[in-house]
Design an enzyme around this catalytic site. Sequence first.
Site, PDB file in Angstrom:
ATOM      1  N   GLU A  59     -19.037   0.629   6.715  1.00  0.00           N
ATOM      2  CA  GLU A  59     -18.376  -0.642   5.920  1.00  0.00           C
ATOM      3  C   GLU A  59     -18.763  -0.406   4.482  1.00  0.00           C
ATOM      4  O   GLU A  59     -17.894  -0.782   3.591  1.00  0.00           O
ATOM      5  CB  GLU A  59     -18.921  -1.900   6.507  1.00  0.00           C
ATOM      6  N   HIS A  95      -5.096  10.266  -8.012  1.00  0.00           N
ATOM      7  CA  HIS A  95      -5.459  10.137  -6.530  1.00  0.00           C
ATOM      8  C   HIS A  95      -5.031  11.250  -5.618  1.00  0.00           C
ATOM      9  O   HIS A  95      -3.697  11.615  -5.888  1.00  0.00           O
ATOM     10  CB  HIS A  95      -5.308   8.715  -6.074  1.00  0.00           C
ATOM     11  N   GLU A  97      -3.405  10.713  -3.106  1.00  0.00           N
ATOM     12  CA  GLU A  97      -2.052  10.459  -2.292  1.00  0.00           C
ATOM     13  C   GLU A  97      -1.102  10.832  -3.197  1.00  0.00           C
ATOM     14  O   GLU A  97       0.032  11.158  -2.891  1.00  0.00           O
ATOM     15  CB  GLU A  97      -2.219   9.003  -2.102  1.00  0.00           C
ATOM     16  N   CYS A 125      -5.516   2.965  -2.618  1.00  0.00           N
ATOM     17  CA  CYS A 125      -5.460   1.541  -3.581  1.00  0.00           C
ATOM     18  C   CYS A 125      -4.032   0.924  -3.555  1.00  0.00           C
ATOM     19  O   CYS A 125      -2.916   1.521  -3.213  1.00  0.00           O
ATOM     20  CB  CYS A 125      -6.051   2.164  -4.703  1.00  0.00           C
ATOM     21  N   CYS A 128      -1.472   3.509  -5.372  1.00  0.00           N
ATOM     22  CA  CYS A 128      -1.072   4.646  -4.488  1.00  0.00           C
ATOM     23  C   CYS A 128      -0.048   3.808  -3.228  1.00  0.00           C
ATOM     24  O   CYS A 128       0.967   4.553  -2.864  1.00  0.00           O
ATOM     25  CB  CYS A 128      -2.236   5.203  -3.830  1.00  0.00           C
TER      26      CYS A 128
END
Length: 221
Positions: A59, A95, A97, A125, A128
């Site tokens: 996490e 990024h 992606e 994000c 993206c």
Amino acid sequence: KMAEKQEEPSNAQNGEPDNAEEGEGKKKKVKREDLPPFEIVTGERLPAIFFKFQFRNVEYSSGRNKTFLCYVVETQGKEPVTSRGYLEDEHAAAHAEMAFFNTILPTCQAGARHDVTWYVSSSPCVTCAQRICEALRKNKGLRLTIMVGRLFMWEEPEMQAALRSMKEAGCKLRIMKPQDFEYVWKNFVEQEEGEEAKSFVPWEDIQENFQYYEEKLAEIL
């Protein structure tokens, strides 16, 4: 809620494990500081040490400030073609992606159907996610499945909306199961030369963390 855990920041703050130099192996001795900032790194297999740190489905994400994206593209043309590789970014200019749509997809056969699977260290994000939606709406022959290790900033309302918009655009979103991490280990992680391929060793809480994120994603979608 999973227990919050703390990690000591170190070189890992740059997305680099402490002993990254050793982990690179002798095959590709590239010092990252020699690369221009925010370079998109591409290749067929990533160093094992990066996989173990960046793909871990915890996490907390202290130091995990890059996206690692492993892809499989199956092109259903006259002659079916499968291509695979990985991209990593420095979270700033482009990024991973975005890099996929800018550099990898254009090299695939135009007009053919492409079944694309991504195995990504964390979910996209907001920006993206918008780009993914645009690409799916524009390219009717594109089928995209995204397998994610962790959910990125999933508590943020705009991030939740972005994940839902990806689903509406036809993107299949899945949380990586232990078997998916093992698949990435076998197919996208470099093994040291001259060694027997090491088998994947699941980390503690891998199954529990998968179930945690799967529940969260189901709630959001």
